[in-house]
Motif scaffolding. Structure first.
Motif, PDB file in Angstrom:
ATOM      1  N   ASP A  43       0.822  -1.217   0.000  1.00 56.14           N
ATOM      2  CA  ASP A  43       0.000   0.000   0.000  1.00 56.14           C
ATOM      3  C   ASP A  43       0.850   1.258   0.000  1.00 56.14           C
ATOM      4  N   ASP A  44       1.916   1.264   0.796  1.00 60.81           N
ATOM      5  CA  ASP A  44       2.761   2.459   0.867  1.00 60.81           C
ATOM      6  C   ASP A  44       3.566   2.654  -0.411  1.00 60.81           C
ATOM      7  N   ARG A  45       3.892   1.576  -1.091  1.00 61.90           N
ATOM      8  CA  ARG A  45       4.577   1.707  -2.373  1.00 61.90           C
ATOM      9  C   ARG A  45       3.672   2.394  -3.396  1.00 61.90           C
ATOM     10  N   LEU A  46       2.374   2.076  -3.383  1.00 60.81           N
ATOM     11  CA  LEU A  46       1.432   2.744  -4.288  1.00 60.81           C
ATOM     12  C   LEU A  46       1.341   4.234  -3.964  1.00 60.81           C
ATOM     13  N   LEU A  47       1.302   4.565  -2.676  1.00 61.90           N
ATOM     14  CA  LEU A  47       1.257   5.971  -2.273  1.00 61.90           C
ATOM     15  C   LEU A  47       2.535   6.702  -2.672  1.00 61.90           C
ATOM     16  N   PHE A  48       3.646   6.019  -2.575  1.00 65.63           N
ATOM     17  CA  PHE A  48       4.934   6.599  -2.962  1.00 65.63           C
ATOM     18  C   PHE A  48       4.962   6.930  -4.449  1.00 65.63           C
ATOM     19  N   ARG A  49       4.498   6.014  -5.280  1.00 63.77           N
ATOM     20  CA  ARG A  49       4.464   6.259  -6.723  1.00 63.77           C
ATOM     21  C   ARG A  49       3.596   7.471  -7.064  1.00 63.77           C
ATOM     22  N   GLU A  50       2.451   7.554  -6.403  1.00 62.30           N
ATOM     23  CA  GLU A  50       1.559   8.693  -6.640  1.00 62.30           C
ATOM     24  C   GLU A  50       2.218   9.993  -6.192  1.00 62.30           C
ATOM     25  N   HIS A  51       2.891   9.944  -5.039  1.00 62.81           N
ATOM     26  CA  HIS A  51       3.583  11.125  -4.521  1.00 62.81           C
ATOM     27  C   HIS A  51       4.671  11.593  -5.485  1.00 62.81           C
ATOM     28  N   LEU A  52       5.436  10.655  -6.044  1.00 63.66           N
ATOM     29  CA  LEU A  52       6.524  11.003  -6.949  1.00 63.66           C
ATOM     30  C   LEU A  52       6.008  11.704  -8.206  1.00 63.66           C
ATOM     31  N   LEU A  53       4.894  11.238  -8.718  1.00 64.88           N
ATOM     32  CA  LEU A  53       4.339  11.850  -9.925  1.00 64.88           C
ATOM     33  C   LEU A  53       4.020  13.321  -9.700  1.00 64.88           C
ATOM     34  N   THR A  88      18.002  12.686 -13.591  1.00 58.75           N
ATOM     35  CA  THR A  88      16.623  13.189 -13.567  1.00 58.75           C
ATOM     36  C   THR A  88      15.849  12.579 -12.406  1.00 58.75           C
ATOM     37  N   HIS A  89      15.999  11.281 -12.223  1.00 61.13           N
ATOM     38  CA  HIS A  89      15.261  10.575 -11.172  1.00 61.13           C
ATOM     39  C   HIS A  89      15.556  11.130  -9.779  1.00 61.13           C
ATOM     40  N   PHE A  90      16.840  11.347  -9.483  1.00 63.44           N
ATOM     41  CA  PHE A  90      17.243  11.760  -8.138  1.00 63.44           C
ATOM     42  C   PHE A  90      17.195  13.273  -7.932  1.00 63.44           C
ATOM     43  N   ARG A  91      16.772  14.005  -8.945  1.00 65.20           N
ATOM     44  CA  ARG A  91      16.673  15.464  -8.800  1.00 65.20           C
ATOM     45  C   ARG A  91      15.747  15.846  -7.646  1.00 65.20           C
ATOM     46  N   VAL A  92      14.724  15.046  -7.405  1.00 65.37           N
ATOM     47  CA  VAL A  92      13.776  15.355  -6.332  1.00 65.37           C
ATOM     48  C   VAL A  92      14.147  14.642  -5.027  1.00 65.37           C
ATOM     49  N   ALA A  93      15.265  13.937  -5.038  1.00 69.46           N
ATOM     50  CA  ALA A  93      15.664  13.167  -3.853  1.00 69.46           C
ATOM     51  C   ALA A  93      16.636  13.915  -2.959  1.00 69.46           C
ATOM     52  N   LEU A  94      17.245  14.980  -3.491  1.00 71.06           N
ATOM     53  CA  LEU A  94      18.255  15.730  -2.756  1.00 71.06           C
ATOM     54  C   LEU A  94      17.978  17.221  -2.864  1.00 71.06           C
ATOM     55  N   PRO A  95      17.849  17.920  -1.745  1.00 71.51           N
ATOM     56  CA  PRO A  95      17.607  19.367  -1.805  1.00 71.51           C
ATOM     57  C   PRO A  95      18.812  20.155  -2.305  1.00 71.51           C
TER      58      PRO A  95
END
Length: 285
Positions: A124-134, A168-175
């Motif tokens: 369930d949390d993986r589904l929420l994570f995918r939605e959050h990332l989008l 591109t992927h990690f652009r949102v992973a690090l401030p």
């Protein structure tokens, strides 16, 4: 170290209480954790390894040789190899999933469980994570990542094209943008185009056996076999704090630390603070 007809690459450094350090991905190797994590070797015996089929543990391995069961079994082989009755396990990102899988099956062999920037730990949390990332990605990034992943070069294992994908992927992973290139530059130091494809296939197999199984819920399983647990997360991690809090909430007595101004690589962004928490956690028990 021989395992399952192949060789498991490991590296150890330092003296003191043993900590088995698990890399994320799960298609990476332990190289991206260095040199920052080695600072813990001033107080602890650190044991790293490249998970089977990844990095320098790739030779002789086919994707179908690797399962979540074999990954857990390899951790126990490392424990026996070093003659340990128990050990602390520190998992970063996907490594947190593997650490929890081991703790569920062998709670008596885990002195301390440390989850640093853990991946979501349930279906369930993986589904929420995918939605959050989008919703988190800047305009155009999702389309660019899809374009790259569908290119012939990416599908052939091109490290150059994959590097652009992960930038591109990690652009949102690090401030801090300057750290994105630093992390991504470490990811494939010990890979070839061939072993990139093997690692990707292993990643898909592990997802199918864990995250993609309806009802998969590691915190629930771990709550039945509790071990001393420290959860460290960044307030700006691309994995929302709320999802990781589900892990801490399921484990009575766990320590949950949220680090301000921190993304998905706490050991790199705030090493002093992270290592202080780890030293206090292990030293206090």
């Amino acid at each position: 170290m021989p395992v399952g007809g192949a060789g498991l690459f490991y590296r150890h450094i330092g003296r003191g209480h043993p900590i088995l350090v698990l890399h994320g991905g799960p298609d990476f190797d332990h190289n991206y954790l260095l040199p920052e994590m080695d600072r813990l070797a001033a107080s602890f015996h650190l044991i790293y390894h490249d998970q089977r089929g990844r990095g320098r543990s790739a030779p002789g391995v086919e994707p179908e040789d690797v399962t979540i069961d074999s990954d857990v079994s390899d951790l126990d082989e490392l424990r026996r190899h070093f003659g340990l009755d128990s050990m602390a396990i520190l998992g970063h990102s996907w490594g947190g999933i593997l650490a929890m899988e081991y703790a569920v099956r062998h709670p008596g062999r885990v002195s301390h469980l440390i989850l640093m920037n853990s991946a979501p730990a349930s279906f369930d949390d993986r589904l929420l994570f995918r939605e959050h990332l989008l919703g988190l990605r800047p305009p155009g990034d999702v389309e660019r990542m899809q374009q790259l992943s569908e290119s012939p070069e990416f599908k052939s294992g091109s490290i150059e094209v994959e590097t652009e994908y992960y930038l591109t992927h990690f652009r949102v992973a690090l401030p801090r943008p300057e750290l994105v290139e630093q992390v991504v530059g470490r990811l494939r130091s010990h890979f070839s185009e061939e072993t990139v494809l093997i690692a990707r296939a292993i990643e898909h197999r592990l997802y199918e056996q864990t995250w993609l199984r309806p009802g998969y819920d590691l915190p629930r399983e771990l709550s039945r076999h509790p071990v001393p647990t420290l959860v460290i997360h960044g307030d700006q991690d691309f994995v929302p704090v709320e999802l990781v809090s589900h892990i801490a909430e399921a484990l009575p007595g766990s320590h949950f630390v949220v680090i301000p101004d921190c993304g998905h690589f706490a050991f790199l962004e705030h090493p002093d603070l992270v290592f202080e928490h780890i030293a206090a956690f292990i030293g206090g028990r």
